[in-house]
Design a protein around this motif. Structure first.
Motif, PDB file in Angstrom:
ATOM      1  N   ASP A  35      -5.806   6.326  -1.870  1.00  0.00           N
ATOM      2  CA  ASP A  35      -6.589   5.406  -1.049  1.00  0.00           C
ATOM      3  C   ASP A  35      -6.055   5.374   0.377  1.00  0.00           C
TER       4      ASP A  35
ATOM      5  N   GLU B  20       0.814  -1.219   0.000  1.00  0.00           N
ATOM      6  CA  GLU B  20       0.000   0.000   0.000  1.00  0.00           C
ATOM      7  C   GLU B  20       0.847   1.269   0.000  1.00  0.00           C
TER       8      GLU B  20
ATOM      9  N   PHE C 116      -1.794   3.564  -5.034  1.00  0.00           N
ATOM     10  CA  PHE C 116      -2.619   3.463  -3.834  1.00  0.00           C
ATOM     11  C   PHE C 116      -2.480   4.682  -2.916  1.00  0.00           C
TER      12      PHE C 116
ATOM     13  N   MET D  63      -8.212   3.175 -10.262  1.00  0.00           N
ATOM     14  CA  MET D  63      -7.384   2.881  -9.100  1.00  0.00           C
ATOM     15  C   MET D  63      -8.031   1.795  -8.245  1.00  0.00           C
TER      16      MET D  63
ATOM     17  N   GLU E 284       3.343   1.268  -3.501  1.00  0.00           N
ATOM     18  CA  GLU E 284       2.670   1.322  -4.796  1.00  0.00           C
ATOM     19  C   GLU E 284       2.055   2.711  -4.997  1.00  0.00           C
TER      20      GLU E 284
ATOM     21  N   ALA F  10      -6.564  -2.002  -7.243  1.00  0.00           N
ATOM     22  CA  ALA F  10      -6.410  -2.463  -5.863  1.00  0.00           C
ATOM     23  C   ALA F  10      -7.180  -3.757  -5.607  1.00  0.00           C
TER      24      ALA F  10
END
Length: 627
Positions: free
Chosen positions: A297, A288, A294, A509, A291, A513
């Protein structure tokens, strides 16, 4: 290990042994075998003689449902004065256990063995450990007297972690000669509110302080299943320091002594965020942080849980206070508790410069578009999704658009955007939702506190900012059927929804994920990573043709479909617009195959926002930084 000032550690070394002797409840949690999913706990309670009913924590703050993992208990023994005591479970509330304490009372010794979950469970009741890390939630390993307010029970807690593992908690602790971590004296409520993150691979990111209380320490504790996962982007520290500053500017106070995000990176634990006064338990995929896709998020999660320190922990609906963890919670005001938190959890990353405004608008577009096609809001009002939250959290994905899920999160974003627009309009631009926040969450600061509220308090505070019938404005969002309130909430900000063949970057996105394929806005269904239809919107072409949840997509127009190649489906959707020929879907329904002809001819369709000409752009004003 959690960093602490040397003087504080000396003080702790002096007072902790006294606390062990004087506490109402002592807890010794041995987690050295946690990689095998086994934990042994020794608890001691000061009790009186006679029947004593003890409760395993059932209603966990922040989880909004009876999610205490009672099924993890794989061993239980009661002793008093060397005598093993018999016990009996309440058949009507299996979280309650009664034991007869010998006359004279004294110390009740409780031995608990816990087998931690490897699958399933909600929030902290899900998988909580891997080979390299774990999160210790104290409520998993304690029994307390029924009806006793946990805030009135003093505790002394000790934790044994696997050798060589690091530990971080909002509570101070020091390590004894045997490696046992002895925690500062705290009430049981404070202890349960302070989980412990333990692991082999750890990194601490210290953040800059900011007004108010610039001296307070903020940090992100990262533990991961690999050392490589600990590498953070170069802007990571600065980004989240800006988040601390923007939150301080918004709320005007800080209701904690210090704050730590406990960020756990693992593919082998449950993924969620859970709020606490001085920390948050944030569990995500191992990659998380590393990357780039991400980034937004993660920012949304960490901002959401941080906001909860004010909205949820400090100011909490009275119905969500369960002092003994047995009192059922009333979830009716989750549109404030979670809805406003979701609103600020998406806005603050933009104000902090972590997320771009255009990315936020793509996120908001996907939210509004979902409620436009969702059929569940035709029969169930938004308010009811809060009332039934304890059931909806665990509801299956199948039929979610028809049932409605925990919509009080995202749908309430439009409620609060509408409130902001009304405040600006009614005050001639002099008042905004920021002014409401400063009034509603005002407090002395510098330490945790709890100030419950009722629904009327929200309206009274809004009226103190700008007079008006705020109940009517808000209840319109909560009680009316259909997507009208969501759409009008968006349009009150100066923006409206549109669709085009251009992909929505936020949806892309999310697909990356989850490895899902989301085409509910066009043909009308979403596919999971295995190509199984998770849900089909009842108002779209696929459902009208006979497509339903649980079917596995095998082929499109005679060509094999593979989940890692959604282009096969996208090409068919695009081709049908020109050919006007139905799209042929072959689906696996279990023991049979079926070909379903879907007459969908509108081509690729993804949601976006566009400006309403001549209307004030209040959305951009909401997103502007304040520091």
């Amino acid at each position: 290990m959690k960093t602490a000032h040397f003087a504080a550690l000396l003080l702790a070394a002096c007072i902790f042994p006294v606390a062990l002797e004087a506490a109402d409840l002592t807890l010794h949690v041995d987690a050295r075998d946690i990689t095998r999913k086994h934990v042994h706990t020794e608890e001691t309670l000061t009790v009186k003689g006679g029947p004593l009913t003890l409760g395993f924590p059932k209603w966990i703050p922040g989880e909004h449902m009876p999610s205490g993992p009672i099924d993890t208990m794989v061993g239980l023994v009661f002793k008093s004065n060397g005598e093993t005591l018999t016990w009996k479970r309440d058949p009507y509330n299996t979280f309650l256990i009664t034991v007869n304490v010998p006359a004279g009372g004294g110390s009740l010794e409780i031995s608990i063995d816990s087998g931690l979950p490897t699958e399933g469970g909600s929030f902290s009741a899900g998988p909580t450990s891997s080979e390299q890390l774990a999160v210790i939630s104290w409520n998993h390993f304690v029994l307390l007297p029924k009806g006793r307010d946990a805030a009135t029970i003093s505790t002394a807690a000790v934790l044994l972690a696997p050798p060589g593992w690091h530990a971080v908690s909002a509570l101070e602790f020091h390590a004894g000669a045997d490696g046992a971590l002895q925690f500062e004296p705290a009430t049981l409520a404070r202890l349960i509110d302070s989980p412990v993150q333990i692991g082999r691979y750890a990194r601490q990111v210290e953040l800059a302080g900011a007004a108010p209380y610039p001296e307070l320490k903020h940090s992100i504790s990262i533990m991961a299943d690999s050392e490589a996962a600990l590498e953070v982007p170069k802007e990571f520290q600065a980004d989240y320091s800006h988040l601390v500053a923007e939150a301080g500017a918004l709320f005007g106070t800080r209701m904690y002594r210090h704050y730590t995000w406990l960020l756990t990176l693992s593919d082998h634990v449950a993924h969620f965020g859970l709020e606490h006064h001085e920390s948050s338990d944030d569990r995500v995929d191992e990659d998380e942080v590393t990357e780039p896709a991400f980034k937004n998020d993660l920012a949304g999660l960490l901002a959401h849980e941080y906001v909860h320190s004010w909205n949820g922990k400090y100011r909490r609906p009275a119905g969500l206070v369960s002092p003994d963890y047995q009192t059922p919670m009333d979830d009716s005001l989750l549109w404030v508790y979670e809805g406003m938190t979701e609103f600020w959890g998406t806005v603050l990353p933009v104000r902090a410069g972590i997320q771009k405004p255009e990315s936020y608008r793509e996120e908001l577009a996907s939210t509004v578009a979902y409620y436009e096609i969702e059929s569940g809001d035709r029969w169930r009002p938004l308010a009811d999704t809060a009332v039934e939250a304890q059931d909806l959290y665990d509801a299956p994905r199948a039929w979610s658009s028809s049932r409605r899920g925990v919509d009080f999160y995202e749908a309430s974003e439009l409620l609060w955007l509408n409130v902001d627009s009304e405040l600006r309009s009614r005050s001639g631009g002099r008042a905004t939702i920021d002014d409401f926040v400063k009034r509603f969450y005002a407090g002395a600061g510098g330490a945790p506190a709890l100030k419950p509220y009722k629904e009327e308090d929200v309206y009274t505070t809004l009226a103190a900012v700008v007079p008006g019938d705020w109940r009517a404005i808000i209840r319109h969002h909560l009680d009316t059927l259909g997507p009208g309130a969501v759409m009008s909430g968006l349009e009150s900000t100066g923006w409206k929804l549109t669709y085009s063949a251009e992909k929505n970057t936020w949806i892309e996105m999310g697909e990356k994920a989850s490895k899902a394929t989301l085409r509910e806005y066009s043909i009308g269904f979403s596919l999971d990573k295995d190509g199984v239809i998770m849900d089909a919107s009842e108002d779209r072409a696929a459902a009208h043709a006979g497509v339903g949840p649980g079917m596995k997509l095998v082929a499109v127009n005679g060509r094999k479909y593979m989940p890692e190649m959604p282009e096969v489906l996208d090409a068919a959707i695009a081709a049908a617009k020109d050919s006007r020929k139905p799209i042929e879907l072959m689906v696996d329904t279990g023991d049979y195959f079926r070909v379903i002809s879907v007459p969908y001819f509108d081509g690729p369709r993804f949601p976006h926002l566009i400006r309403i000409e001549g209307h004030p752009d209040t959305l951009s004003e909401v997103l502007k930084h304040r520091t």
